[in-house]
Design a protein around this motif. Structure first.
Motif, short mmCIF file in Angstrom:
data_model
loop_
_atom_site.label_atom_id
_atom_site.label_comp_id
_atom_site.label_asym_id
_atom_site.label_seq_id
_atom_site.Cartn_x
_atom_site.Cartn_y
_atom_site.Cartn_z
N GLY A 279 0.85 -1.19 0.00
CA GLY A 279 0.00 0.00 0.00
C GLY A 279 0.88 1.23 0.00
O GLY A 279 1.57 1.50 -0.98
N LYS A 280 0.88 1.93 1.11
CA LYS A 280 1.73 3.11 1.24
C LYS A 280 3.21 2.70 1.19
O LYS A 280 3.58 1.61 1.63
CB LYS A 280 1.46 3.79 2.57
CG LYS A 280 0.26 4.69 2.56
CD LYS A 280 0.23 5.49 3.85
CE LYS A 280 -0.88 6.51 3.82
NZ LYS A 280 -0.94 7.28 5.06
N ALA A 281 4.02 3.60 0.69
CA ALA A 281 5.46 3.33 0.65
C ALA A 281 6.08 3.70 1.99
O ALA A 281 5.51 4.47 2.77
CB ALA A 281 6.10 4.11 -0.47
N ASP A 282 7.26 3.18 2.19
CA ASP A 282 8.06 3.53 3.35
C ASP A 282 8.35 5.03 3.33
O ASP A 282 8.76 5.57 2.30
CB ASP A 282 9.35 2.71 3.27
CG ASP A 282 10.22 2.90 4.47
OD1 ASP A 282 9.82 2.44 5.55
OD2 ASP A 282 11.28 3.54 4.33
N GLU A 283 8.15 5.68 4.45
CA GLU A 283 8.30 7.14 4.50
C GLU A 283 9.73 7.57 4.13
O GLU A 283 9.93 8.62 3.51
CB GLU A 283 7.90 7.63 5.89
CG GLU A 283 7.32 9.03 5.96
CD GLU A 283 6.16 9.32 5.02
OE1 GLU A 283 5.30 8.45 4.80
OE2 GLU A 283 6.12 10.45 4.48
N VAL B 190 11.02 3.31 -4.72
CA VAL B 190 9.82 3.50 -3.90
C VAL B 190 8.87 2.35 -4.20
O VAL B 190 8.38 2.22 -5.32
CB VAL B 190 9.11 4.84 -4.22
CG1 VAL B 190 7.90 5.02 -3.31
CG2 VAL B 190 10.06 6.02 -4.07
N VAL B 191 8.64 1.50 -3.20
CA VAL B 191 7.73 0.37 -3.39
C VAL B 191 6.40 0.70 -2.74
O VAL B 191 6.33 0.93 -1.53
CB VAL B 191 8.33 -0.92 -2.78
CG1 VAL B 191 7.32 -2.06 -2.90
CG2 VAL B 191 9.62 -1.28 -3.49
N ASP C 142 -1.28 5.69 -3.56
CA ASP C 142 -0.84 6.06 -2.21
C ASP C 142 0.44 6.87 -2.26
O ASP C 142 0.62 7.82 -1.49
CB ASP C 142 -0.62 4.80 -1.37
CG ASP C 142 -1.90 4.05 -1.08
OD1 ASP C 142 -2.95 4.71 -0.98
OD2 ASP C 142 -1.86 2.82 -0.96
N VAL C 143 1.34 6.46 -3.14
CA VAL C 143 2.64 7.15 -3.22
C VAL C 143 2.44 8.60 -3.66
O VAL C 143 3.06 9.52 -3.10
CB VAL C 143 3.59 6.41 -4.18
CG1 VAL C 143 4.85 7.23 -4.43
CG2 VAL C 143 3.96 5.05 -3.60
N PHE C 144 1.55 8.82 -4.62
CA PHE C 144 1.27 10.21 -5.02
C PHE C 144 0.79 11.02 -3.82
O PHE C 144 1.23 12.15 -3.59
CB PHE C 144 0.20 10.24 -6.11
CG PHE C 144 0.74 10.13 -7.52
CD1 PHE C 144 1.62 11.10 -8.02
CD2 PHE C 144 0.36 9.10 -8.35
CE1 PHE C 144 2.10 11.01 -9.32
CE2 PHE C 144 0.84 8.99 -9.65
CZ PHE C 144 1.71 9.95 -10.13
#
Lengths: 197, 560
Positions: free
Chosen positions: B188-192, B319-320, B325-327
């Protein structure tokens, strides 16, 4: 670890996988697709119900094998995969070796058996069968030493490996060069892009 | 609540629970028990194709154009093996599909029974996952797992093989039973920390380029892409499958790069100091020689599939995560800025290397046809293509107005995709205009599906760019095989107008530029399917061209 001049080497990959039909075919398919040989393979039930652990040794360019490991992780049936080649691991394989040992040579064979701390598990009139456990070098050495007596059968299990619980250096045999920072695969960068169509 | 049903009923109930309303397929002995219950499920519309490959491509076109999972039925043996090209096409382009195949009865598996094929074995490399289900009790959970796998993460096709007697066996179906997928994780969300690195790279860059791939389309991140591009004033290059992810009339739109892309797109990538790749796998048609690909730039690669990162191109900003979510994570951290000198330079590149100039000719050329289609439809149609010159002309000259209106077999490069995929797109979008831009080669690989279009009165418009050649083959033999032309000419193409008429479809022939507009308008106005046979220039090379494995420095822009 042994690395050949072309960047190819034997790499040890450990995978935790679903205990279902077809899983082995999915995994071996990713290597077959690139024309890699699986040098050894060991599969068995793991400590978790429904999951098996596979340890396999493959030969191929390091970066490509690492990329295949990343693709393995993508398989639905693969819960976890690690390229542990450069990790602080301990590994063993087992071999059953049936060697000719007629009366005249038997004493010499048994002397080697004692030196290598090998178990004799069957004795016949003309031959004896031993069980040897250890790293590849130990087993290879033993086989070479008894070859002159006449090898009748060699059966090897393939490597099983696990990460060490501590970071204390172990015996030379069965331990790759320690590189704790590379405990999981690092994705590769191909050095050459050929095969364009 | 658990229900006690036959295997066939469990499959249908589970499909309905997954929201399926349309299935493409062809029956056969092993899957007949499933067809035997379809009358009990009137909300499952079955569209009978003429070939299983057509069913698979139709399901693919349906899936791409609607964003839902395409479903296909086929029987055992040859029915199932005929799906393989369709599954491979969907796999390469990450299209969510579920294929349900009949299998011989359990007792006969492995005995070389009539119409037996080991289809789970055969499709291992061309599916995201597949199943052989040996108990009716497992069917419900398996169907739900298959849909979950097909539509989440990096989407892809999933095949479920069901023995005939499992369809007929009684079993329990609990629609709410939990999935059993311990090895499957959906990013889902990428690592910050990865986001911070990427944001810093973007904020530092002076000559950034966004490379928008199919991942933007699959994650439906069109608004987010536009927001980021506008906020930081970054030119947007779309990959072949990223086409229609960004409005092409936008000032930041910079075309598509690579082997037959716009020269200015490839040059922008070459001269950039940062490439921000959203959901493209740095395909070899874009990269060419990886050692000489945009050597002066740093790269950010956003992908939901960690195995794609660093696969062909080493990146500084991996960026995984799910692109949508990444946007959302990235946009607030990217500084609002302008890149005036860089954007001016891009404008200069576009002016210097127009790439889309159509050669002066009185005769009818493929480019003329696509340009006229674009003008007459005002970029408002869904376009499907096959593979070859016509595909590249379509990509180059159709100006897409709507998001996700371009369906093309990018990774697999499947000729024949154009005909059935348009049927699937039309089924999924009954009120939209669907034009299938075909080559005469690819059209003849799947043209039997005209019957499917006619039977269901699907108003698909087929534009055959007919030059009696495998045009791309001719071109490669010209360039790379000393003009030794082999097997690239069709000396006996059928009369495509008569062929259309034989299927009960309107046929139109166009042989000159002045007929283009009226013919396209006539086709658009016709209520049913139409085949337009555009008889184009015999041999006409496609430019720009970067030969395979080469770099922008070997670009052949336009020798004329």
């Amino acid at each position: 670890m042994p690395t050949r001049s072309n960047g190819s080497s034997q790499r040890t990959i450990s995978a935790l996988v679903s205990d279902r039909p077809g899983v082995l075919a999915r995994i071996s398919g990713l290597f077959r697709r690139r024309g890699f040989n699986i040098a050894s393979l060991a599969v068995g039930r793991s400590e978790e119900p429904g999951l098996s652990r596979m340890t396999f040794v493959v030969e191929g360019p390091d970066e490509v094998v690492r990329h295949v490991a990343a693709q393995l992780d993508r398989l639905i049936d693969v819960v976890e995969v690690r390229d542990i080649s450069e990790s602080n691991i301990v590994w063993r394989e087992l071999a059953l070796i049936k060697v000719k040992a007629p009366a005249g040579a038997r004493a010499e064979v048994l002397e080697l058996v004692n030196i290598f701390r090998v178990n004799v598990i069957d004795i016949g009139v003309e031959s004896l069968t031993v069980e040897i456990t250890g790293g590849r070098q130990k087993i290879d050495s033993f086989i070479e030493l008894v070859r002159k007596f006449g090898l009748q059968e060699v059966i090897r299990t393939g490597r099983v490996a696990t990460l060490r619980g501590t970071l204390i250096e172990g015996e030379e045999d069965g331990l790759f060069q320690s590189d704790a920072s590379a405990s999981t695969y690092v994705l590769p960068v191909p050095t050459d892009q050929t095969g364009s169509v | 609540m658990t229900k006690h049903l036959t295997g066939s009923q469990i499959v249908c109930e589970a499909l309905l629970k997954e929201g399926v309303s349309v299935v493409f397929g062809i029956p056969g002995g092993a899957i007949l028990p499933l067809y035997g219950v379809l009358s009990q499920y009137p909300n499952l519309r079955h569209i009978l194709t003429r070939h299983e490959q057509g069913a698979a491509h139709a399901a693919d076109g349906y899936a791409r154009s609607t964003g839902t999972v395409g479903v296909v039925f086929a029987t055992s043996g040859p029915g199932a093996t005929n799906l393989v090209t369709g599954l491979a096409t969907a796999m390469m382009d990450s299209v969510p599909m579920v294929a349900i195949t009949g299998q011989v009865g359990r007792a006969a598996i492995g005995t070389d029974a009539f119409q037996e094929a080991d289809i789970t074995g055969a499709t291992l490399p061309v599916t995201k996952h597949n199943y052989l289900v040996m108990r009716a009790d497992d069917l419900g959970r398996t169907v739900h797992e298959a849909f979950h796998i097909a539509r989440t993460g990096r989407p892809g096709p999933v095949l479920i093989d069901i023995p005939k007697d499992v369809f007929m066996e009684m079993g329990n179906y609990d629609p709410d039973a939990p999935l059993n997928l311990p090895g499957y994780r959906v990013p889902g969300k990428a690592d910050e920390a990865q986001i911070n690195v990427a944001a810093a790279l973007i904020n530092e860059s002076e000559r950034p380029v966004i490379l928008a791939g199919h991942g933007v389309v699959l994650s439906r991140s069109f608004d987010e892409l536009k927001e980021l591009a506008e906020k930081a004033q970054i030119p947007v290059v779309t990959t072949l499958l990223g086409i229609s992810s960004f409005p092409e009339d936008h000032v930041l739109s910079t075309g598509f790069p690579g082997m037959h892309g716009m020269a200015y797109a490839s040059l922008a990538i070459d001269q950039a100091d940062l490439i921000i790749n959203f959901g493209s796998r740095f395909d070899d048609r874009i990269v060419g020689d990886s050692k000489r690909f945009s050597v002066g730039s740093k790269k950010i690669h956003v992908d939901i599939d960690p195995a794609e990162i660093n696969k062909t191109i080493k990146v500084e900003g991996p960026v995984v995560g799910n692109i949508k979510d990444v946007f959302a994570q990235l946009i607030p951290k990217v500084r609002k800025t302008t890149h005036v000198p860089w954007l001016q330079h891009i404008e200069h590149l576009k002016a210097e290397h127009p790439s889309l100039r159509i050669p002066e000719s009185d005769r009818l050329m493929g480019q003329h046809v696509v340009k006229a289609l674009s003008d007459v439809t005002k970029g408002d149609a869904i376009i499907t293509t096959g593979v070859g010159q016509h595909q590249m002309w379509a990509a180059q000259h159709y100006q897409f107005k709507n998001a996700n209106s371009w369906l093309s077999s990018g990774g697999a490069g499947t000729m024949g995709y154009e005909v059935p995929s348009a049927i699937g797109a039309q089924v999924g979008n009954p009120d939209k205009l669907v034009w299938s831009i075909c080559g005469d080669g690819g059209f003849q690989m799947t043209m039997m599906e005209l019957a499917t279009a006619a039977e269901n009165n699907l108003p698909v418009k087929y534009a055959i760019l007919n030059n009696n050649h495998l045009g791309m083959i001719t071109q490669w033999q010209t360039f790379f095989y000393n003009r030794d032309y082999q097997a690239e000419t069709y000396t006996r193409n059928p009369d495509f107008v008569k062929l259309a008429e034989a299927y009960g479809i309107k046929g139109i022939r166009v042989t000159s530029q002045d007929q283009l507009e009226s013919a396209i308008r006539e086709a658009n106005a016709h209520e049913g399917p139409v085949v337009v046979d555009f008889v184009i220039e015999k041999v006409d090379d496609l430019y720009p061209m970067i030969p395979a494995g080469q770099s922008i420095h070997e670009l052949i822009e336009d020798p004329n």
